[in-house]
Design an enzyme around this catalytic site. Structure first.
Site, PDB file in Angstrom:
ATOM      1  CD  GLU A  27      -2.807  -1.147   2.477  1.00  0.00           C
ATOM      2  OE1 GLU A  27      -2.670  -0.222   3.296  1.00  0.00           O
ATOM      3  OE2 GLU A  27      -3.659  -2.052   2.589  1.00  0.00           O
ATOM      4  CG  HIS A  75      -5.960   0.016   5.093  1.00  0.00           C
ATOM      5  ND1 HIS A  75      -4.759  -0.634   5.214  1.00  0.00           N
ATOM      6  CD2 HIS A  75      -6.668  -0.304   6.203  1.00  0.00           C
ATOM      7  CE1 HIS A  75      -4.723  -1.302   6.364  1.00  0.00           C
ATOM      8  NE2 HIS A  75      -5.877  -1.118   6.980  1.00  0.00           N
TER       9      HIS A  75
END
Length: 401
Positions: free
Chosen positions: A259, A282
């Site tokens: 990420e 997220h």
């Protein structure tokens, strides 16, 4: 001045709570690399972060003055807990504060995927009017399979059942089923039976690629798959293949194996080209309500540790809280290796210095012990020096009350 470094933008309420405990806050937007984190931690007592920053063994050993770490999130797998414990660094997290937010996102995605909202939305954005019921279903009467029946899994179970879903679940531990939910003997049984699978397991390394090609093949044709837990538990390439082949009807993914460190950084995924996939950055726990509660909870735990040595809800140290007596003048906090005879040696030092012990409590957790001792008179510098040099001592903090 006691200092805290906050990374990744926890809620501003944390600053207010730290201030009440006399802790000065410095903020850095986004996550930091290992070298940058070591530099930023110079002179810092407390570190606050979310899920992106890695607190490695190298970071911890480079900054032995660090007293505690607050994870402003649920997971702590981004922190080397073994080294933190070895060095007497308390770690706190927020295991319950964003549960509702994650569950509500899962419920919304179950409905969106079942009604094919993502496909309809994508086509309409391209100017295609597709008013058809083909492939769109109510969730009522379908079976939701939950992998991981902890705080989030159980609450999802209750809300899903209230919406008319049948709930089955698998957990590595024996769990009390809520409502009419049914615990299955194996994860495979859940994957075979469920129309919708939602994963809510922790981030331990053993869960890497928990769901891969074999698991996707076990799922029903047209099944829907949701992962709001950890990115590394799903083989993304295998998921992509199952979606492209048409074996799966859709997916919703909130977490990814890799990420970006900060907002605005580029992101790529093989899933990004598929209309029947919901991708979110997220944000399972990213509601204003959850972030407020997390900021308040974690900052308060660190503040209480600063003020009284309370380790209530610490994930790596024995949990101790002791009220301060009216006559007590000093509180001695000793984190030590859990070996036989250590408390006898500690109390012999107090006795030799003629310290008047008002109260004392002890707890152990695996290889570490923690003792709080309140002294009303007789605590000398020599006694503290002797305590700090015991071979079993990990960290000694003595504070006036």
């Amino acid at each position: 001045m006691t200092r805290a470094l906050l990374l990744e933008n926890p809620h501003d309420i944390a600053d207010d709570i730290f201030a009440k405990f006399g802790i000065e806050v410095t903020r850095v937007t986004g996550a930091l690399s290992e070298d940058d984190l070591i530099d930023a931690l110079e002179g810092v007592d407390y570190l606050g972060l979310r899920s992106k920053t890695e607190v490695t063994e190298r970071v911890l050993r480079a900054r032995p003055g660090l007293k505690a770490i607050g994870a402003f999130c649920i997971g702590t797998n981004q922190i080397d807990l073994a080294t933190a414990t070895e060095m007497g660094v308390a770690v706190f997290n927020a295991p319950y504060s964003n549960t509702r937010s994650v569950v509500e996102l899962a419920i919304g995605e179950i409905i969106d995927l079942s009604r094919r909202v993502t496909v309809k939305n994508s086509r309409l954005h391209r100017g295609v009017w597709d008013k058809s019921a083909d492939g769109a279903h109510e969730v009522r009467g379908h079976t939701l399979g939950i992998i991981g029946y902890g705080n989030i899994g159980t609450q999802l179970s209750v809300l899903a059942e209230a919406m008319g879903l049948n709930v089955i679940f698998y957990d590595a531990a024996e769990r009390l089923a809520l409502g009419n939910a049914t615990q299955m003997a194996t994860m495979e049984a859940v994957l075979r039976e469920a129309d919708i699978i939602s994963v809510h397991v922790d981030g331990q390394e053993s869960n890497t690629n928990l769901i891969g090609r074999v698991e996707f093949e076990l799922m029903k044709p047209g099944a829907l798959f949701i992962n709001l837990s950890r990115g590394h538990i799903v083989d993304v390439d295998a998921l992509h293949a199952a979606l492209v082949s048409g074996h799966l009807g859709g997916a919703a993914i909130d977490v990814f194996p890799e990420e970006p460190r900060a907002n605005g950084d580029p992101f790529t995924s093989p899933l990004a080209t598929l209309d029947n996939v919901i991708l979110t950055p997220h944000i399972g726990g990213s509601t204003e309500e959850a972030q407020y509660d997390i900021g308040r909870f974690v900052a308060a735990k660190i503040g209480e540790y600063q003020a009284s040595g309370s380790t209530d809800m610490s994930v790596n140290l024995p949990n101790l809280t002791m009220n301060i007596g009216k006559r007590s003048r000093y509180r001695v906090r000793l984190i030590h290796r859990n070996v036989p005879g250590v408390m006898a040696r500690v109390n012999q030092i107090f006795a030799s210095s003629e310290a008047n012990v008002d109260a004392q409590i002890l707890a152990t957790l695996d290889e570490v012990g923690y003792v709080l001792t309140d002294i009303s008179a007789g605590l000398g510098r020599e006694a503290l020096e002797e305590l700090s040099h015991l071979p079993e001592t990990i960290r000694l903090i003595a504070t006036p009350l």
